[in-house]
Scaffold this motif. Structure first.
Motif, PDB file in Angstrom:
ATOM      1  N   ARG A   1       0.864  -1.155   0.053  1.00 54.06           N
ATOM      2  CA  ARG A   1       0.004   0.109   0.045  1.00 54.06           C
ATOM      3  C   ARG A   1       0.711   1.306   0.122  1.00 54.06           C
ATOM      4  O   ARG A   1       0.674   2.364  -0.564  1.00 54.06           O
ATOM      5  CB  ARG A   1      -1.054  -0.029   1.041  1.00 54.06           C
ATOM      6  CG  ARG A   1      -2.187  -0.984   0.961  1.00 54.06           C
ATOM      7  CD  ARG A   1      -3.292  -0.268   0.073  1.00 54.06           C
ATOM      8  NE  ARG A   1      -4.509  -1.341  -0.054  1.00 54.06           N
ATOM      9  CZ  ARG A   1      -4.259  -2.177  -1.120  1.00 54.06           C
ATOM     10  NH1 ARG A   1      -3.304  -2.434  -2.030  1.00 54.06           N
ATOM     11  NH2 ARG A   1      -5.419  -2.747  -1.156  1.00 54.06           N
ATOM     12  N   ARG A   2       2.139   1.290   0.761  1.00 51.79           N
ATOM     13  CA  ARG A   2       2.958   2.341   0.760  1.00 51.79           C
ATOM     14  C   ARG A   2       3.393   2.492  -0.601  1.00 51.79           C
ATOM     15  O   ARG A   2       3.693   3.837  -1.014  1.00 51.79           O
ATOM     16  CB  ARG A   2       3.760   2.076   1.606  1.00 51.79           C
ATOM     17  CG  ARG A   2       3.507   2.238   3.282  1.00 51.79           C
ATOM     18  CD  ARG A   2       4.676   2.185   4.294  1.00 51.79           C
ATOM     19  NE  ARG A   2       4.371   2.168   5.439  1.00 51.79           N
ATOM     20  CZ  ARG A   2       4.619   1.863   6.595  1.00 51.79           C
ATOM     21  NH1 ARG A   2       5.958   1.028   6.632  1.00 51.79           N
ATOM     22  NH2 ARG A   2       4.183   2.016   7.533  1.00 51.79           N
ATOM     23  N   TRP A   3       3.771   1.536  -1.365  1.00 50.99           N
ATOM     24  CA  TRP A   3       4.303   1.592  -2.653  1.00 50.99           C
ATOM     25  C   TRP A   3       3.236   2.415  -3.464  1.00 50.99           C
ATOM     26  O   TRP A   3       3.578   3.033  -4.455  1.00 50.99           O
ATOM     27  CB  TRP A   3       4.927   0.392  -3.261  1.00 50.99           C
ATOM     28  CG  TRP A   3       6.334   0.092  -2.567  1.00 50.99           C
ATOM     29  CD1 TRP A   3       6.729  -0.799  -1.737  1.00 50.99           C
ATOM     30  CD2 TRP A   3       7.569   0.887  -2.911  1.00 50.99           C
ATOM     31  NE1 TRP A   3       7.914  -0.625  -1.374  1.00 50.99           N
ATOM     32  CE2 TRP A   3       8.469   0.560  -2.155  1.00 50.99           C
ATOM     33  CE3 TRP A   3       7.734   2.206  -3.629  1.00 50.99           C
ATOM     34  CZ2 TRP A   3       9.868   0.831  -2.028  1.00 50.99           C
ATOM     35  CZ3 TRP A   3       9.005   2.807  -3.585  1.00 50.99           C
ATOM     36  CH2 TRP A   3      10.050   1.985  -2.754  1.00 50.99           C
ATOM     37  N   GLU A   4       1.911   1.801  -3.674  1.00 53.35           N
ATOM     38  CA  GLU A   4       1.096   2.705  -4.243  1.00 53.35           C
ATOM     39  C   GLU A   4       0.629   3.796  -4.068  1.00 53.35           C
ATOM     40  O   GLU A   4       0.151   4.712  -4.802  1.00 53.35           O
ATOM     41  CB  GLU A   4      -0.282   1.588  -4.112  1.00 53.35           C
ATOM     42  CG  GLU A   4      -0.271   0.004  -4.564  1.00 53.35           C
ATOM     43  CD  GLU A   4      -1.495  -0.752  -4.131  1.00 53.35           C
ATOM     44  OE1 GLU A   4      -2.490  -0.223  -3.455  1.00 53.35           O
ATOM     45  OE2 GLU A   4      -1.455  -1.691  -4.573  1.00 53.35           O
ATOM     46  N   ALA A   5       0.895   4.134  -3.076  1.00 51.42           N
ATOM     47  CA  ALA A   5       0.513   5.644  -2.524  1.00 51.42           C
ATOM     48  C   ALA A   5       1.810   6.553  -2.987  1.00 51.42           C
ATOM     49  O   ALA A   5       1.422   7.669  -3.286  1.00 51.42           O
ATOM     50  CB  ALA A   5       0.574   5.683  -0.695  1.00 51.42           C
TER      51      ALA A   5
END
Length: 463
Positions: free
Chosen positions: A66-70
């Protein structure tokens, strides 16, 4: 069995990210949470569970994804702003130009060699696109906010799932231990049956019956062991920890403190911070409204400015009869680009965008109602789980009392030893049943806090 049910971590479009975390935190703190309920959360009595929550909610695989998607959404928002800024281009060609000329019927003209640097430099700036460019940037910022919230929402859902899966491990390990004890008793029973047959006190079928039960029990133990091993591996993958670092399951979950008055006093209010689903839906509606407005500008003229300077080797005054010379040109233009007809593509895009907008507005209304209903249901589930737990605790207390009383009777010679063995077997089953009731209550309690945005697990390790 309930503890073998599959778990699917619902990574919904969720919202509580770095951009809007601050306001959400403030709203969450305003929600009253009885201190007795907070102290009853399972990680308060299970340090190993607290450690797993602290580690996994920070560096679990789903969190990192999720952090990489953010991060992608942050960069996409930057890209969405790019059309609003000036566009600069440049090209340079340096070298030698050899020109050979011949005129029909006359003597060839002398060759011409020119050493030159030909270049072109320009800048263009959109001026008026009917607000489409700024709206495109706003859409990018909305999706950036959605993606940022997804990180925190994934942490929230993961905190519930980690607790639930931990309880499943406890229950699965309890089933393995019960089957192991059953096998040990059957093995002892088989030895006794064989001795009775050998001494002529029983038919040969007696030992065969026990052997059949033992075979079935061993097969059942293999299945339960395999299921337990799979649960551990799935749990390790979810946490991001090596399986060797997972703690051994406790034999008995800690008892829940007395909460009868607090549980009964809970109301079915729908207070709490807005859910991430709702915040995401609201932002998606805004984005689709902006997309619709952008599509309405597709067939309108777009205005801008263009400045450029360049050096080229060409005929002076564009006269083909004149000799080529190096010419530097300075240009300043007002520009207009206008798509007059695109095969009805713009009209179709508007209709599709409007349909998406209506769908998202309907979805938003559904989510508002769903959030309200779920928060009311959380209270009902918690109160129901508490009632079941109270009965389970009474049964456990009675089973333990029975074992204690029978042990005294055996010691006094008033009862055979077998009665104590039967009572202990019943106690083991009651402990397993009570563990299931405690797990159900703990899960309902964590869900109650989580759906109101006040799950303390999300702040473990945060100073």
């Amino acid at each position: 069995m309930a503890f073998f049910r599959p778990h699917i971590l619902c990574l919904l479009m969720v919202q509580c990210g770095a951009v809007l975390v601050g306001p959400a935190m403030l709203s969450a703190q305003s929600v009253a949470a009885p201190e007795e309920l907070l102290k009853a959360l399972p990680e308060r009595s299970l340090p190993e569970l607290e450690t797993i929550l602290k580690t996994s909610l920070e560096n679990g695989p789903s969190i990192l994804i999720r952090r990489w998607e953010a991060e992608q959404s942050r960069e996409n928002a930057r890209a969405a702003r790019a059309p609003m800024l000036p566009s600069v281009y440049a090209s340079v060609n340096g070298g030698v130009i050899l020109e050979q000329r011949a005129t029909e019927g006359t003597q060839d003209e002398p060759d011409r060699v020119v050493a030159a640097a030909l270049y072109n430099f320009g800048i263009s700036q959109p001026l008026f696109h009917w607000g489409a460019l700024s709206k495109g940037y706003e859409v990018g910022k909305l999706y950036r906010a959605i993606s940022a919230r997804n990180v925190e929402e994934t942490r929230r859902l993961l905190a519930i799932d980690l607790r639930r899966r931990y309880f499943d491990l406890v229950l699965a390990h309890g089933s393995v231990r019960l089957e192991q004890k059953n096998i040990a008793e059957l093995e002892a029973e088989l030895e006794l049956a064989k001795k009775r047959v050998a001494d002529g006190f029983a038919a040969s079928t007696e030992s065969g019956t026990v052997e059949s039960k033992l075979i079935v029990a061993r097969i059942s133990l293999q299945r339960l062991t395999n299921d337990y091993d799979l649960l551990r591996r799935n749990f390790a993958r979810l946490t991001g920890l090596p399986i060797a670092r997972l703690p051994e399951s406790v034999a008995e979950l800690p008892a829940v403190p007395e909460l009868d008055k607090v549980i009964k006093a809970l109301s079915g209010d729908t207070g709490g911070v807005p859910s991430v689903r709702l915040l995401n839906s609201q932002d998606t509606v805004k984005a689709e409204r902006l997309n619709y407005e952008i599509n309405r500008t597709r067939l309108k003229p777009k205005f801008g400015l263009s400045f450029s300077v360049g050096q080229d080797n060409r005929n002076a005054d564009n006269d083909q009869l004149k000799q080529k010379v190096l010419i530097t040109s300075w240009n300043a233009f007002a520009t207009m680009n206008w798509t007059l007809f695109d095969g009805f593509s713009a009209n179709a895009a508007q209709r599709a965008s409007l349909a998406r907008l209506r769908a998202e507005e309907t979805n938003r209304s559904q989510i508002e109602q769903q959030d309200s209903d779920e928060r009311r249901a959380d209270v009902a589930k918690l109160q129901y789980a508490w009632r079941l737990l109270q009965e389970a605790e009474k049964n456990l207390s009675g089973a333990r009392g029975a074992v204690t009383a029978l042990e005294k009777d055996v010691a006094a010679g008033w009862a055979p030893r077998s009665t104590v063995d039967d009572a202990k077997r019943s106690l083991d089953l009651t402990i397993q049943s009570t563990n299931a009731s405690r797990a159900e209550f703990y899960t309902a309690l964590a869900t109650y806090f989580s759906n109101r945005g006040i799950d303390p697990a999300l702040h473990l390790g945060v100073e």
